[in-house]
Design a protein around this motif. Structure first.
Motif, PDB file in Angstrom:
ATOM      1  N   LEU A 242       6.505  -6.650 -12.417  1.00  0.00           N
ATOM      2  CA  LEU A 242       7.211  -5.375 -12.408  1.00  0.00           C
ATOM      3  C   LEU A 242       6.576  -4.379 -13.369  1.00  0.00           C
ATOM      4  O   LEU A 242       6.496  -3.178 -13.074  1.00  0.00           O
ATOM      5  N   ASP A 243       6.089  -4.858 -14.515  1.00  0.00           N
ATOM      6  CA  ASP A 243       5.467  -3.942 -15.482  1.00  0.00           C
ATOM      7  C   ASP A 243       4.227  -3.266 -14.892  1.00  0.00           C
ATOM      8  O   ASP A 243       3.954  -2.093 -15.190  1.00  0.00           O
ATOM      9  N   GLU A 244       3.468  -3.985 -14.065  1.00  0.00           N
ATOM     10  CA  GLU A 244       2.286  -3.392 -13.447  1.00  0.00           C
ATOM     11  C   GLU A 244       2.676  -2.294 -12.459  1.00  0.00           C
ATOM     12  O   GLU A 244       2.019  -1.252 -12.371  1.00  0.00           O
ATOM     13  N   ILE A 245       3.755  -2.539 -11.718  1.00  0.00           N
ATOM     14  CA  ILE A 245       4.217  -1.528 -10.761  1.00  0.00           C
ATOM     15  C   ILE A 245       4.780  -0.319 -11.516  1.00  0.00           C
ATOM     16  O   ILE A 245       4.564   0.838 -11.124  1.00  0.00           O
ATOM     17  N   LYS A 246       5.461  -0.574 -12.624  1.00  0.00           N
ATOM     18  CA  LYS A 246       5.949   0.530 -13.455  1.00  0.00           C
ATOM     19  C   LYS A 246       4.786   1.380 -13.967  1.00  0.00           C
ATOM     20  O   LYS A 246       4.881   2.605 -14.036  1.00  0.00           O
ATOM     21  N   THR A 251       1.885   6.548 -14.130  1.00  0.00           N
ATOM     22  CA  THR A 251       0.678   7.376 -14.070  1.00  0.00           C
ATOM     23  C   THR A 251       0.723   8.374 -12.928  1.00  0.00           C
ATOM     24  O   THR A 251       0.072   9.421 -12.990  1.00  0.00           O
ATOM     25  N   GLN A 252       1.518   8.071 -11.882  1.00  0.00           N
ATOM     26  CA  GLN A 252       1.587   8.971 -10.729  1.00  0.00           C
ATOM     27  C   GLN A 252       2.808   9.880 -10.740  1.00  0.00           C
ATOM     28  O   GLN A 252       3.015  10.643  -9.805  1.00  0.00           O
ATOM     29  N   GLY A 253       3.630   9.778 -11.789  1.00  0.00           N
ATOM     30  CA  GLY A 253       4.830  10.603 -11.836  1.00  0.00           C
ATOM     31  C   GLY A 253       5.810  10.254 -10.735  1.00  0.00           C
ATOM     32  O   GLY A 253       6.559  11.100 -10.243  1.00  0.00           O
ATOM     33  N   ALA A 254       5.810   8.981 -10.324  1.00  0.00           N
ATOM     34  CA  ALA A 254       6.673   8.514  -9.239  1.00  0.00           C
ATOM     35  C   ALA A 254       7.627   7.442  -9.767  1.00  0.00           C
ATOM     36  O   ALA A 254       7.628   7.121 -10.965  1.00  0.00           O
ATOM     37  N   THR A 255       8.448   6.895  -8.899  1.00  0.00           N
ATOM     38  CA  THR A 255       9.339   5.806  -9.272  1.00  0.00           C
ATOM     39  C   THR A 255       8.764   4.484  -8.771  1.00  0.00           C
ATOM     40  O   THR A 255       7.853   4.455  -7.937  1.00  0.00           O
ATOM     41  N   VAL A 256       9.328   3.400  -9.269  1.00  0.00           N
ATOM     42  CA  VAL A 256       8.928   2.079  -8.800  1.00  0.00           C
ATOM     43  C   VAL A 256       9.166   1.962  -7.298  1.00  0.00           C
ATOM     44  O   VAL A 256       8.344   1.420  -6.559  1.00  0.00           O
ATOM     45  N   ASN A 257      10.284   2.502  -6.848  1.00  0.00           N
ATOM     46  CA  ASN A 257      10.583   2.456  -5.412  1.00  0.00           C
ATOM     47  C   ASN A 257       9.551   3.202  -4.594  1.00  0.00           C
ATOM     48  O   ASN A 257       9.142   2.756  -3.522  1.00  0.00           O
ATOM     49  N   ASP A 258       9.141   4.372  -5.091  1.00  0.00           N
ATOM     50  CA  ASP A 258       8.108   5.145  -4.388  1.00  0.00           C
ATOM     51  C   ASP A 258       6.839   4.312  -4.219  1.00  0.00           C
ATOM     52  O   ASP A 258       6.238   4.273  -3.136  1.00  0.00           O
ATOM     53  N   VAL A 259       6.434   3.639  -5.290  1.00  0.00           N
ATOM     54  CA  VAL A 259       5.206   2.846  -5.255  1.00  0.00           C
ATOM     55  C   VAL A 259       5.338   1.678  -4.293  1.00  0.00           C
ATOM     56  O   VAL A 259       4.442   1.405  -3.481  1.00  0.00           O
ATOM     57  N   LEU A 260       6.464   0.975  -4.356  1.00  0.00           N
ATOM     58  CA  LEU A 260       6.652  -0.181  -3.481  1.00  0.00           C
ATOM     59  C   LEU A 260       6.688   0.235  -2.012  1.00  0.00           C
ATOM     60  O   LEU A 260       6.104  -0.423  -1.152  1.00  0.00           O
ATOM     61  N   LEU A 261       7.366   1.329  -1.734  1.00  0.00           N
ATOM     62  CA  LEU A 261       7.431   1.806  -0.356  1.00  0.00           C
ATOM     63  C   LEU A 261       6.070   2.283   0.134  1.00  0.00           C
ATOM     64  O   LEU A 261       5.711   2.081   1.299  1.00  0.00           O
TER      65      LEU A 261
END
Length: 477
Positions: A242-246, A251-261
């Motif tokens: 989870l820390d890697e996804i955070k 760095t992208q100014g997004a949320t964890v959910n944004d990245v996972l999706l």
């Protein structure tokens, strides 16, 4: 206990069962050690059967017109009819477990008894797996996930876990934001629908949203949408840190959910390209909780959740642009009244005759390709019958013509992504799961430019045969 009528929204899920799509919430827990069947039975008896009456009640249909089904006590209830002990064929392992789980998912529940079953599966490496099936008419996915958590302990000594993921919804972590089943998803939208003193502006907004829901076009047939067989296949990822996804999200100014999706969307895009499928925008049907997470779940359980339709920009080739567009769309639905409206619609559907309900389910399910759930689990390890739980997955059912369910579950600092698919559509879901890693790697490689910012001049393009093939295929669409 006296007969109790099944509530309208729960009756809607009861009637949605079809041979090609069973309305069953499926979950898997993985363990590195074996579990005693006797201890497991004691836990289920004390913390499930004794606490929640629905697990010892069956559904009784009414033969009278305009009168729905009822909950009645099962006079012949026997825990042994629900708790099954089986073993994996040698040599066991993840692939064998996924095959068994997929086969069991396609099996209807016996309506002559309470609508749930549990399988303790031995032979999974040095440990075991617990596969749980509970009908959606008993409760929604997050309520059932919280129920399953009440079976666990905070330590091997038997200190019981709190019956909720986090007593403070505001601190439920990144996976409880926009996409998750957290109660704060679209609070403003929910208030506008459920509050008795709605303004003219809010009523107009709700009418506009309802019109959009009804008249939105159906999703196009692709490699992940088409005729269903009723057979199931499952696959899940190795746990992701989870820390890697955070870090990617930060760095992208997004949320964890944004990245996972974005990663899931990219993996689906790769799968479509590999099969010469149309690579088009598809819609994810996203459930979210309407029940406050800081309150205990009621003994009567039930369904209290809404749905939103999220357009996944699979047609966008650039990982940066895809993430940026997903973030924009996620931000939009946070203030939408769409979810609570769908909850109200489900209640109304539960009042209709079954043939009418079928037509309405077909109407709405045609507008989506996959169900996607994101559930924030415990941050610390939990124990079941004295054995630590290693991994958790929970799949929501797919209704009507939808043939894919994506489970995102966070637990003890890790995220696991799992697919449940119709075997006729996606015979090898492992191929989609395997594509998640390179997609996350591409998102990690974007650097520190926030999404929406222009890409650096001279930025290196991906190299290699796979990247070249994707680039060539992208030009066709």
């Amino acid at each position: 206990m006296a007969k109790q009528r099944v509530r309208n929204a729960d009756a809607a899920w009861l009637h949605m069962d079809r041979p090609t799509n069973l309305m069953i919430v499926n979950s898997v827990m993985l363990f590195d050690e074996p579990i005693s069947l006797e201890q497991l039975a004691e836990v289920f008896q004390a913390r499930l059967i004794a606490r929640y009456p629905r697990f010892s009640q069956r559904v009784q249909d009414s033969f009278l017109p305009l009168q729905g089904p009822s909950w009645v006590d099962d006079a012949h209830f026997d825990l042994n009819r629900h708790l099954h002990h089986i073993g994996l064929p040698a040599p066991g392992g993840t692939e064998a477990l996924q095959q068994v789980v997929g086969d069991l998912m396609a099996t209807p529940l016996d309506r002559s008894k309470p609508l749930w079953d549990v399988y303790l599966i031995d032979g999974y490496g040095s440990g075991c797996a617990l596969f749980t099936r509970m009908h959606h008419c008993i409760a929604d996915g997050i309520a059932l996930a919280r129920v399953m958590l009440t079976l666990t302990d905070a330590g091997a000594d038997g200190t019981e876990t709190s019956p909720g993921f986090d007593d403070n919804p505001s601190s439920a972590g990144p996976l409880a934001d926009a996409l998750s089943l957290g109660s704060g998803l679209i609070h403003e939208g929910m208030e506008s629908v459920l509050h008795p003193r709605r303004t003219v502006a809010s009523l107009a907004r709700e009418a506009q949203t309802l019109t959009k829901l009804v008249f939105a076009p159906s999703d196009q047939e692709t490699a992940v949408r088409g005729e269903l067989s009723g057979l199931r296949r499952v696959a899940w990822s190795e746990p992701l840190e989870l820390d890697e996804i955070k870090a990617i999200a930060h760095t992208q100014g997004a949320t964890v959910n944004d990245v996972l999706l974005a990663a899931v969307s990219g993996a689906l895009r790769r799968y479509m390209l590999d099969r010469d499928s149309p690579v088009v925008e598809i819609h994810a049907i996203v459930p979210f909780n309407l029940r406050p997470l800081d309150k205990p779940i009621p003994r009567s359980l039930g369904n209290r959740f809404g749905l939103v339709f999220l357009a996944l920009p699979i047609d966008i080739a650039s990982p940066r642009e895809r993430l940026s567009e997903l973030k924009r769309r996620m931000d939009e639905i946070k203030d939408s009244p769409e979810g609570p409206l769908v909850y109200a619609i489900l209640g109304a559907i539960g009042l209709t005759p079954v043939p009418v309900e079928k037509q309405l389910v077909d109407l709405f399910s045609a507008k989506g390709t996959a169900v996607m759930t994101n559930i924030p689990g415990p941050r610390e390890p939990v124990y079941l019958a004295g054995v630590p739980v290693r991994t958790v997955l929970v799949w929501a059912p797919t209704s009507g013509s939808v043939g894919m369910s994506v489970s995102i579950f966070s637990y003890r600092g890790e995220v696991t992504i799992g697919l449940m698919v119709d075997a006729a559509l996606v015979p090898e879901p492992r191929q989609i799961v395997d594509a998640l890693s390179p997609e996350l790697e591409e998102l990690r490689a974007l650097g520190r430019s926030p999404v929406g910012a222009a890409a650096p001049v001279g930025a290196a393009a991906p190299v290699g045969a796979a990247a070249l093939r994707r680039t060539t295929a992208d030009q066709r669409w």
